[in-house]
Design a protein around this motif. Structure first.
Motif, PDB file in Angstrom:
ATOM      1  N   VAL A  83      41.512  23.377  25.234  1.00 26.52           N
ATOM      2  CA  VAL A  83      42.247  23.338  26.543  1.00 26.52           C
ATOM      3  C   VAL A  83      41.321  24.387  27.402  1.00 26.52           C
ATOM      4  O   VAL A  83      41.202  25.615  27.046  1.00 26.52           O
ATOM      5  N   VAL A 110      52.314  11.111  25.395  1.00 25.61           N
ATOM      6  CA  VAL A 110      52.292  11.675  24.084  1.00 25.61           C
ATOM      7  C   VAL A 110      52.440  10.648  23.374  1.00 25.61           C
ATOM      8  O   VAL A 110      53.142   9.612  23.520  1.00 25.61           O
ATOM      9  N   PHE A 124      48.880  21.833  32.696  1.00 22.97           N
ATOM     10  CA  PHE A 124      49.534  23.265  32.676  1.00 22.97           C
ATOM     11  C   PHE A 124      50.164  23.302  31.523  1.00 22.97           C
ATOM     12  O   PHE A 124      49.762  24.447  30.755  1.00 22.97           O
ATOM     13  N   PRO A 125      51.035  22.706  30.933  1.00 30.31           N
ATOM     14  CA  PRO A 125      51.744  23.001  29.887  1.00 30.31           C
ATOM     15  C   PRO A 125      51.033  23.325  28.727  1.00 30.31           C
ATOM     16  O   PRO A 125      51.254  24.243  27.668  1.00 30.31           O
ATOM     17  N   SER A 126      49.618  22.559  28.431  1.00 35.84           N
ATOM     18  CA  SER A 126      49.015  22.757  27.319  1.00 35.84           C
ATOM     19  C   SER A 126      48.297  24.252  27.105  1.00 35.84           C
ATOM     20  O   SER A 126      47.697  24.609  26.283  1.00 35.84           O
ATOM     21  N   LEU A 127      48.517  25.062  28.301  1.00 40.03           N
ATOM     22  CA  LEU A 127      47.952  26.504  28.384  1.00 40.03           C
ATOM     23  C   LEU A 127      48.608  27.128  27.226  1.00 40.03           C
ATOM     24  O   LEU A 127      47.956  28.324  26.735  1.00 40.03           O
ATOM     25  N   VAL A 128      49.783  26.884  26.952  1.00 40.18           N
ATOM     26  CA  VAL A 128      50.381  27.614  25.864  1.00 40.18           C
ATOM     27  C   VAL A 128      50.190  27.054  24.278  1.00 40.18           C
ATOM     28  O   VAL A 128      50.624  27.553  23.262  1.00 40.18           O
ATOM     29  N   LEU A 129      49.362  26.252  24.089  1.00 43.19           N
ATOM     30  CA  LEU A 129      49.210  25.331  22.891  1.00 43.19           C
ATOM     31  C   LEU A 129      47.686  25.695  22.495  1.00 43.19           C
ATOM     32  O   LEU A 129      46.842  25.780  23.284  1.00 43.19           O
ATOM     33  N   SER A 130      47.487  25.550  21.025  1.00 43.41           N
ATOM     34  CA  SER A 130      46.223  25.717  20.675  1.00 43.41           C
ATOM     35  C   SER A 130      45.436  24.592  20.921  1.00 43.41           C
ATOM     36  O   SER A 130      44.073  24.792  20.902  1.00 43.41           O
ATOM     37  N   GLY A 189      48.300  19.303  24.487  1.00 36.70           N
ATOM     38  CA  GLY A 189      49.507  18.509  23.810  1.00 36.70           C
ATOM     39  C   GLY A 189      49.986  17.413  24.440  1.00 36.70           C
ATOM     40  O   GLY A 189      51.085  16.821  24.217  1.00 36.70           O
ATOM     41  N   GLU A 190      49.206  16.824  25.306  1.00 38.16           N
ATOM     42  CA  GLU A 190      49.321  15.570  25.995  1.00 38.16           C
ATOM     43  C   GLU A 190      48.136  15.037  26.577  1.00 38.16           C
ATOM     44  O   GLU A 190      47.298  15.757  26.677  1.00 38.16           O
ATOM     45  N   ASN A 196      40.219  28.314  32.796  1.00 41.24           N
ATOM     46  CA  ASN A 196      41.097  29.146  32.438  1.00 41.24           C
ATOM     47  C   ASN A 196      40.942  30.652  33.092  1.00 41.24           C
ATOM     48  O   ASN A 196      42.094  31.040  33.374  1.00 41.24           O
ATOM     49  N   ALA A 197      39.715  30.944  32.943  1.00 41.10           N
ATOM     50  CA  ALA A 197      39.452  32.228  33.620  1.00 41.10           C
ATOM     51  C   ALA A 197      39.786  32.257  35.218  1.00 41.10           C
ATOM     52  O   ALA A 197      40.362  33.449  35.656  1.00 41.10           O
ATOM     53  N   ILE A 218      42.459  30.753  36.420  1.00 44.03           N
ATOM     54  CA  ILE A 218      43.876  31.430  36.318  1.00 44.03           C
ATOM     55  C   ILE A 218      44.271  32.546  36.108  1.00 44.03           C
ATOM     56  O   ILE A 218      45.145  33.234  36.753  1.00 44.03           O
ATOM     57  N   GLY A 219      43.456  33.308  35.250  1.00 45.25           N
ATOM     58  CA  GLY A 219      43.660  34.713  34.921  1.00 45.25           C
ATOM     59  C   GLY A 219      43.540  35.475  36.234  1.00 45.25           C
ATOM     60  O   GLY A 219      44.198  36.423  36.423  1.00 45.25           O
TER      61      GLY A 219
END
Lengths: 244, 244
Positions: free
Chosen positions: B45, B60, B81-87, B90-91, B106-107, B109-110
């Motif tokens: 991700v 999926v 966006f949802p995959s941001l919380v997965l290692s 997820g899709e 990623n950076a 977004i932070g």
DNA sequence: CGGTCCGTTGAGAGTGATCAACGTTAGTGG
DNA sequence: CCACTAACGTTGATCACTCTCAACGGACCG
């Protein structure tokens, strides 16, 4: 009572001041008796709710009277967030057991976004996790058999209760009626009964009144439609540039 | 080309500097040919994607090979966006038509969360709208007939395309195979065919190759399982204390 | 021109729904 | 503490919506 921080802290480490802020929310909890509504579809959206104790549910009613339960909420969950973008609440929130929760008014959310990037990130990432959960549910209901859905549901529930410290030896409280489970999984209560009985007869689970024990995790997983996605944990925060 | 701002601006008014920031993202778009993957389930991700033009899908795969399409993405949507919380992702994201999108690392977004509360609010509220959409989809698939699901899907697609300015007189491009629609609505391709034919025969819609025209909105709504929830628009932002 | 993908149509099968009845549990009031 | 009642769980018989399997035609592409 210590508020359940495990969901908020899953992705972002909270500072002492963040923790105090949340404790401030939780100072004056609202109590709702089981089977009572917390907020109905169509009600004004005054804020969101942080669930401190007990089980709650969010659901939607269709024109033909059918109810779809969207999600079972456990302690530590934030309730009612999606309705923030609607002119009136888009889901009914109700207490499954007696619950204790604290309302978080709209203005507090705005202040948070404005002044507290760390908690904002926690909320944003939490919401993404809820999306992942919804994607999972959609996948189960869209393309798995009744048995597979039920197995996946029980495993997921176990894992979530476990995170909240509410599982002992594979056994946990189970205050859901079969009608409710049917509305959650897109099945009739009758078929829920048959499916549960099958899982019981196979030896995967044991049902006592108001409780369930998972006897054979591997067995349940084998009938489950998929394996749960692996959460990134704190890596999610550092990945987007957050400081520990 | 002007990036599609209608989704980002739905709840929060953007400042000129916000707009420039987004334009900066869109400066070097990545192009993906139709039917090609954008990011696969399990991939690392590295960020999210802002869809500038074309149709995309997220889906999926289950262990038995079944595919569940989660959502059809249209220009202006944020993907992944949802995959941001997965290692790992997820899709699977893939291009339905030729697509133009910009990766947001990623950076970035932070940094956004840290320094730009207004855009952060836009993202947070947008994500809630995605949750509402998922709740809708779950409700349709969990408790509506094939005909009702199809009607609801076509109406929803029409409304979203209309917001993006892609509908002329009830007619819009429709690049989806029946197999794909089946994977989206939890039906088989064969049954999708029969259902579409029924809507066509009843006079609700007209199908030409690669296009669909909605002839009778009221008729479609009458078989649809529910009415779409009303978005709050900018009121969502002012409600939580945002300044115009 | 041949191959592949997609849409269309038919026949038959099955999972889960519907309808109905009954036993059990839990809640309520006397 | 018991009687009464409603809600919930269980079971059987039947129904139907959707799936499965199969075949064929047309469109597009090499």
């Amino acid at each position: 009572m210590q508020p359940p921080f495990h969901r908020l802290e899953e992705f972002v480490g909270l500072t002492p001041s963040d923790i105090n802020l949340v404790r401030g929310w939780a100072a004056n909890p609202r109590r709702v008796a089981r089977h009572q509504p917390i907020r109905r579809e169509g009600d004004p959206v005054n804020g969101v709710f942080f669930l401190l104790a007990g089980w709650a549910a969010s659901s939607v009613i269709l024109r033909d009277g059918q109810r779809q339960v969207i999600k079972v909420h456990l302690p530590g969950d934030m309730l009612g967030f999606p309705s923030l973008v609607l002119s009136s609440a888009g889901e009914t929130l109700e207490a499954i057991t007696d619950v204790s929760l604290c309302p978080i008014p709209n203005a507090a959310i705005g202040r948070l976004i404005e002044h507290n990037p760390r908690l904002t990130a926690a909320l944003l990432l939490n919401t993404q996790k809820e999306r992942v959960a919804l994607m999972q549910a959609l996948t189960w209901i869209g393309s798995a058999s009744a048995l597979a859905r039920m197995a996946a549901f029980l495993l997921d529930l176990h894992d979530r209760l476990d995170s909240a410290g509410l599982v002992i030896d594979g056994t946990f409280d189970f205050p859901l009626t079969q009608q409710f489970i049917g509305d959650l999984l897109g099945l009739t209560a009758v078929h829920v009964n048959r499916t549960l009985k099958r899982l019981d007869a196979t030896g995967y689970v044991d049902r006592k009144k108001g409780q369930i024990t998972i006897l054979d995790f591997e067995g349940l997983r084998s009938v489950s439609p998929n394996l749960p996605p692996e959460p990134a944990g704190r890596a999610a925060w550092s990945r987007i540039g957050g400081k520990a």
